[in-house]
Structure formats: structure tokens, C-alpha cells
Design an enzyme around this catalytic site. Structure first.
Site, PDB file in Angstrom:
ATOM      1  N   ASP A 133      -0.628   2.149 -11.111  1.00  0.00           N
ATOM      2  CA  ASP A 133       0.095   1.835  -9.969  1.00  0.00           C
ATOM      3  C   ASP A 133      -1.342   0.748  -9.536  1.00  0.00           C
ATOM      4  O   ASP A 133      -2.640   1.072  -8.488  1.00  0.00           O
ATOM      5  CB  ASP A 133      -0.217   2.764  -8.675  1.00  0.00           C
ATOM      6  CG  ASP A 133       0.359   3.652  -9.284  1.00  0.00           C
ATOM      7  OD1 ASP A 133       1.802   3.339  -8.534  1.00  0.00           O
ATOM      8  OD2 ASP A 133       0.660   4.992  -9.393  1.00  0.00           O
ATOM      9  N   ARG A 141      -5.766   0.510  -8.555  1.00  0.00           N
ATOM     10  CA  ARG A 141      -6.573   1.346 -10.632  1.00  0.00           C
ATOM     11  C   ARG A 141      -7.082  -0.086 -10.853  1.00  0.00           C
ATOM     12  O   ARG A 141      -8.719   1.300 -11.513  1.00  0.00           O
ATOM     13  CB  ARG A 141      -5.283   1.663 -10.714  1.00  0.00           C
ATOM     14  CG  ARG A 141      -4.551   2.233 -10.369  1.00  0.00           C
ATOM     15  CD  ARG A 141      -4.695   4.069  -9.889  1.00  0.00           C
ATOM     16  NE  ARG A 141      -3.523   4.626  -9.410  1.00  0.00           N
ATOM     17  CZ  ARG A 141      -3.720   5.197  -8.668  1.00  0.00           C
ATOM     18  NH1 ARG A 141      -4.416   5.421  -7.616  1.00  0.00           N
ATOM     19  NH2 ARG A 141      -2.727   6.776  -7.858  1.00  0.00           N
ATOM     20  N   ARG A 205       1.040   1.417   3.041  1.00  0.00           N
ATOM     21  CA  ARG A 205       1.367   1.148   1.721  1.00  0.00           C
ATOM     22  C   ARG A 205       1.893  -0.015   1.867  1.00  0.00           C
ATOM     23  O   ARG A 205       2.750  -0.163   0.419  1.00  0.00           O
ATOM     24  CB  ARG A 205       1.781   2.150   0.743  1.00  0.00           C
ATOM     25  CG  ARG A 205       0.589   2.685   0.548  1.00  0.00           C
ATOM     26  CD  ARG A 205       0.468   4.135  -0.321  1.00  0.00           C
ATOM     27  NE  ARG A 205       0.878   4.106  -1.759  1.00  0.00           N
ATOM     28  CZ  ARG A 205       1.785   5.138  -2.511  1.00  0.00           C
ATOM     29  NH1 ARG A 205       1.261   5.954  -1.501  1.00  0.00           N
ATOM     30  NH2 ARG A 205       1.877   5.074  -3.678  1.00  0.00           N
ATOM     31  N   LYS A 235      10.333   2.068  -5.394  1.00  0.00           N
ATOM     32  CA  LYS A 235       9.460   2.982  -5.368  1.00  0.00           C
ATOM     33  C   LYS A 235       9.461   3.285  -3.342  1.00  0.00           C
ATOM     34  O   LYS A 235       9.353   2.245  -3.186  1.00  0.00           O
ATOM     35  CB  LYS A 235       8.312   3.482  -5.435  1.00  0.00           C
ATOM     36  CG  LYS A 235       7.117   2.398  -5.254  1.00  0.00           C
ATOM     37  CD  LYS A 235       5.308   3.654  -6.508  1.00  0.00           C
ATOM     38  CE  LYS A 235       4.645   2.450  -5.927  1.00  0.00           C
ATOM     39  NZ  LYS A 235       3.730   3.299  -6.395  1.00  0.00           N
ATOM     40  N   HIS A 236       9.347   4.651  -3.139  1.00  0.00           N
ATOM     41  CA  HIS A 236      10.504   5.429  -3.304  1.00  0.00           C
ATOM     42  C   HIS A 236      11.852   6.468  -3.376  1.00  0.00           C
ATOM     43  O   HIS A 236      11.558   6.464  -2.257  1.00  0.00           O
ATOM     44  CB  HIS A 236       9.227   7.057  -3.403  1.00  0.00           C
ATOM     45  CG  HIS A 236       7.786   6.149  -3.474  1.00  0.00           C
ATOM     46  ND1 HIS A 236       7.132   5.517  -2.451  1.00  0.00           N
ATOM     47  CD2 HIS A 236       6.884   7.431  -4.491  1.00  0.00           C
ATOM     48  CE1 HIS A 236       5.521   5.311  -3.468  1.00  0.00           C
ATOM     49  NE2 HIS A 236       5.321   6.148  -4.673  1.00  0.00           N
ATOM     50  N   HIS A 247       3.298  14.975  -1.786  1.00  0.00           N
ATOM     51  CA  HIS A 247       1.628  15.292  -3.264  1.00  0.00           C
ATOM     52  C   HIS A 247       1.114  16.622  -2.472  1.00  0.00           C
ATOM     53  O   HIS A 247       0.737  18.042  -2.901  1.00  0.00           O
ATOM     54  CB  HIS A 247       0.706  14.464  -2.706  1.00  0.00           C
ATOM     55  CG  HIS A 247       0.893  13.171  -3.355  1.00  0.00           C
ATOM     56  ND1 HIS A 247       1.733  12.120  -2.890  1.00  0.00           N
ATOM     57  CD2 HIS A 247       0.589  12.752  -4.610  1.00  0.00           C
ATOM     58  CE1 HIS A 247       1.559  10.849  -3.571  1.00  0.00           C
ATOM     59  NE2 HIS A 247       1.049  11.352  -4.841  1.00  0.00           N
ATOM     60  N   ASP A 318       9.156  10.312  -9.274  1.00  0.00           N
ATOM     61  CA  ASP A 318       7.217  10.198  -9.313  1.00  0.00           C
ATOM     62  C   ASP A 318       6.805  10.945 -10.283  1.00  0.00           C
ATOM     63  O   ASP A 318       7.231  12.841 -10.736  1.00  0.00           O
ATOM     64  CB  ASP A 318       7.409  10.815  -7.794  1.00  0.00           C
ATOM     65  CG  ASP A 318       5.872   9.967  -7.298  1.00  0.00           C
ATOM     66  OD1 ASP A 318       5.251   9.611  -8.433  1.00  0.00           O
ATOM     67  OD2 ASP A 318       6.095   9.673  -5.913  1.00  0.00           O
TER      68      ASP A 318
END
Length: 389
Positions: A133, A141, A205, A235-236, A247, A318
Site C-alpha cells: 500500500d 509503507r 486518502r 479500491k474500495h 476496520h 480487503d
């Protein structure tokens, strides 16, 4: 004497009937034997009929046929990398790929990371999807570490606000070059979500523009990634909108399908038409498509993606460890439901549990072998398109 011609004709007919009428000199005499047609010596008089050409071999079908059941199930898993056990896990579970997180790049250099990824690939029976990601902004990352880039890639929203599409693509190209250099072949993006409320989970994002602008940026990003053989993942699906974070729990989208089709689904259509490799389905319950199941576990959502948007690539979940899924279904059952819903690839932190659950469901006949083979085919064909096979 007017009767003479008639009389003569009668005589002739009578003679023909008895065979006694003489043949006049003007009538040609037939030979006793008729000549046969001359045939060149090198042409066979009775040639063999041409044999039918053998049917072409489908290389992907043959590849799947040569794989064990365990190897096929393993190709369905894009597992969160555990650097302490990754080499062993790739072999044990026949993994289709690995997802790298920030901890995988911490205390590493580009040289050491290249070697680490090469070690993972060497352990694999089939080349791995190596995913990350690297969206920019809050989700970076790799570029959060100065060893890899002087500063983080900026967020999609910030880039567009500063320089429009050109600024977005400039950083995306640099990102593709960095990933390719390290041996990473999939970036989990671009983000297609249309989010307008600052308090919404996906606000920082998302691009922060209207549907048509988001579609243009999405398609251009996919085209760029394809040019570098970096796998793109929209995504998503079918869009986070202004909904809550899955999450930490369930989120429900109550909007009408007509609104989704005029807004949230527009960037996905553009990305699919541009040739994206995969679509990641989120865990939101989208009532207009399925009021019962989260999108990632919903056959209806997957049928819509295949039939209405005509997507033929890899559909992936996901991460199935999110609480919106595990709180209600548990890790193992969620993985089985994900395959039955139509996913080809499962993003999985709990891959040890989920691999066994899917394998057992195949052995029990709950997951039909044709369903498994179809998912494996999609994964392998994506790998072929990325130059891995």
C-alpha cells in the site's frame, strides 16, 4: 408417294429394334476399349484425407491441471508478510503472494530489501505477487523511511490540489520506478473512493474531486502502472463514500443504486476500461446491491461487478481480519464465504487458519472444484500479464 417418308422411318425403327440396320459411313466407330485419363506419376491416385489439426493447448489450463489441490488453494491467498516465517510460509501454504507493510521496510536498505524479496520469490513454486500500500500521505509503507525516499510521497488529494493530473502522474511514475527497482509488482491502488465530508474515514486518502475528475485520474494512473508492469488494484469497490471505518466495525451505505452509478461507480468503470488488473472489494454493506452481506462476501455485489461493469480480471477482498468481518463470521468461515461470493484473491492476515478452512471446504464439496479453478486461472492470468509467468 406421299407415304414414302413415313414408310422409310418405320423401316429404320424396325431395323434399330432388330439390330440389323447398317451403320452409315458418316457414323463414327467406337473403339473396343476407352482410353483412361493420364495421371502424373507423382500424384497418388488415392490420396489420404488430410488429418485434423490438433486442438491448441491452453497453457493456463495445463498449468492448473499440473497443480495439486493444495497448490491451487494457496494461489488464492495474498498473505500479510511475516518476515520471521515468510520463506517457510510461502512453501507451506503455496501462497499466491505477499503484502508488505511498513515494518517490512524498517531498518532495511534498497539493496537488502531487493535481496529479501528475491528470497521470497526463490521459495515460491509459482512467482509471487509482491504487493504494498503505497498510496501517499497517511498510507506510505516505503517512502516513510529516508533510506528509500527523502520524504514521503504526498497524498492523492494534496498532489491534485497542487498541480492537477500532471502532478499526480509525476509522483505515480516515480513510485512505479521505485517499486520495480525493489521487486514489488503490485501497488494496492489507485484509491477510487469519492469522499466529501472531512470527518469521513476515507477523506484524507481520496482525491477529493467529482466523479468525472476522479475517473480521469483513475484511468490515467492505471495506464501508467500498466506501462511499468505494476499491477493496479481499484479500491474500495463499490466505494467507501462518507461511511465509517470497517476496520473497527460494520458500516452500512443506504444510498440508492442510481446515486452510486452516477457517482461512486464512475471511477471504477473508467479504471476497468483502462485495463486495471484487479478490483478490491470493501467490507461495507451496500443496501442497494445486498442488504444482508458486506460487499466482500456478497455474491450479488460480485455479479454486479462481473455482469454490469464487465470486469474480467482478479476480484480480491480487503483484509479479512477487519472487525466488520471477523466479529460476525469468524476468520475461517469468512474466507470460505469470500470464495463462494466470487473473490479470486483473499487479502489475509490469518492465512494459516483461512487456508485450511478453504482447503477443507473444497475437500467437502462446499466449494466446487470449478469455482476454485476459475479463481486460480484469474490469478495466474494476472501474473502472466505482469510478466511473472
Amino acid at each position: 408417294m406421299k407415304f414414302f417418308p413415313v414408310f422409310l422411318c418405320c423401316l429404320l425403327l424396325a431395323g434399330c429394334a432388330s439390330g440389323s440396320v447398317p451403320v452409315s459411313a458418316a457414323t463414327p466407330t467406337l473403339p473396343e476399349t476407352l482410353p483412361t485419363e493420364t495421371v502424373p506419376a507423382d500424384v497418388p491416385t488415392d490420396p489420404e484425407p488430410p488429418s485434423a489439426a490438433p486442438a491448441p493447448v491452453d497453457p493456463v489450463r495445463q498449468m492448473i491441471s499440473d497443480m495439486s489441490l493444495e497448490q491451487r488453494v494457496g494461489q488464492l491467498f495474498l498473505a500479510r508478510c511475516n518476515p520471521d516465517t515468510a520463506v517457510e510460509d510461502v512453501r507451506k501454504y503455496h501462497l499466491g503472494g505477499l503484502v508488505l507493510f511498513g515494518s517490512d521496510f524498517e531498518n532495511q536498505t534498497p539493496d537488502s530489501m531487493r535481496q529479501t524479496i528475491a528470497d521470497y520469490q526463490d521459495a515460491a513454486e509459482k512467482p509471487l505477487l509482491i504487493a504494498v500500500d503505497e498510496e501517499g500521505g497517511d498510507v506510505t509503507r516505503i517512502s516513510q523511511f529516508p533510506a528509500f525516499r527523502e520524504k514521503r510521497f504526498s497524498s492523492l488529494r494534496k498532489r491534485y490540489e497542487q498541480g492537477g493530473l500532471e502532478a499526480v502522474l509525476t509522483e505515480e511514475e516515480e513510485k512505479c520506478r521505485l517499486l520495480s527497482d525493489l521487486g514489488i509488482n503490485v501497488n494496492l491502488g489507485p484509491v477510487c473512493d469519492i469522499t466529501t465530508e472531512p470527518e469521513a474515514f476515507m477523506y484524507s486518502r481520496s482525491l477529493g474531486q467529482d466523479a468525472q475528475t476522479t475517473a480521469e485520474v483513475t484511468a490515467s494512473t492505471v495506464n501508467l502502472m500498466n506501462a511499468f508492469s505494476i499491477g493496479s488494484v481499484l479500491k474500495h469497490f463499490p466505494g467507501y463514500g462518507n461511511n465509517a471505518d470497517t476496520h473497527i466495525g460494520i458500516a452500512v451505505d443506504t444510498r440508492a443504486l442510481s446515486e452510486l452509478e452516477e457517482q461512486d461507480l464512475v471511477p471504477y468503470t473508467a479504471g476497468i476500461q483502462a485495463g486495471c488488473g484487479a478490483v478490491m472489494v470493501g467490507h461495507i454493506v451496500v443496501e442497494a446491491l445486498d442488504a444482508e452481506f458486506p460487499a466482500s462476501l456478497s455474491p450479488a455485489v460480485h455479479r454486479y461487478l462481473r455482469d454490469n461493469l464487465e470486469f474480467t480480471g482478479v476480484i480480491m477482498t480487503d483484509d479479512l481480519v477487519m472487525q466488520a468481518i471477523t466479529d460476525q463470521y469468524g476468520a475461517g468461515e469468512a474466507a470460505v464465504m469470500a470464495v463462494l461470493a466470487g473473490n479470486d484473491l483473499l487479502c489475509s492476515t490469518e492465512y494459516a487458519i483461512q487456508y485450511q478452512a478453504v482447503l477443507q471446504a473444497v475437500l467437502d464439496g462446499r466449494i466446487d472444484i470449478d469455482v476454485l479453478n476459475s479463481a486460480v486461472r484469474n490469478v495466474l492470468e494476472w501474473k502472466i500479464s505482469l510478466g511473472l509467468l
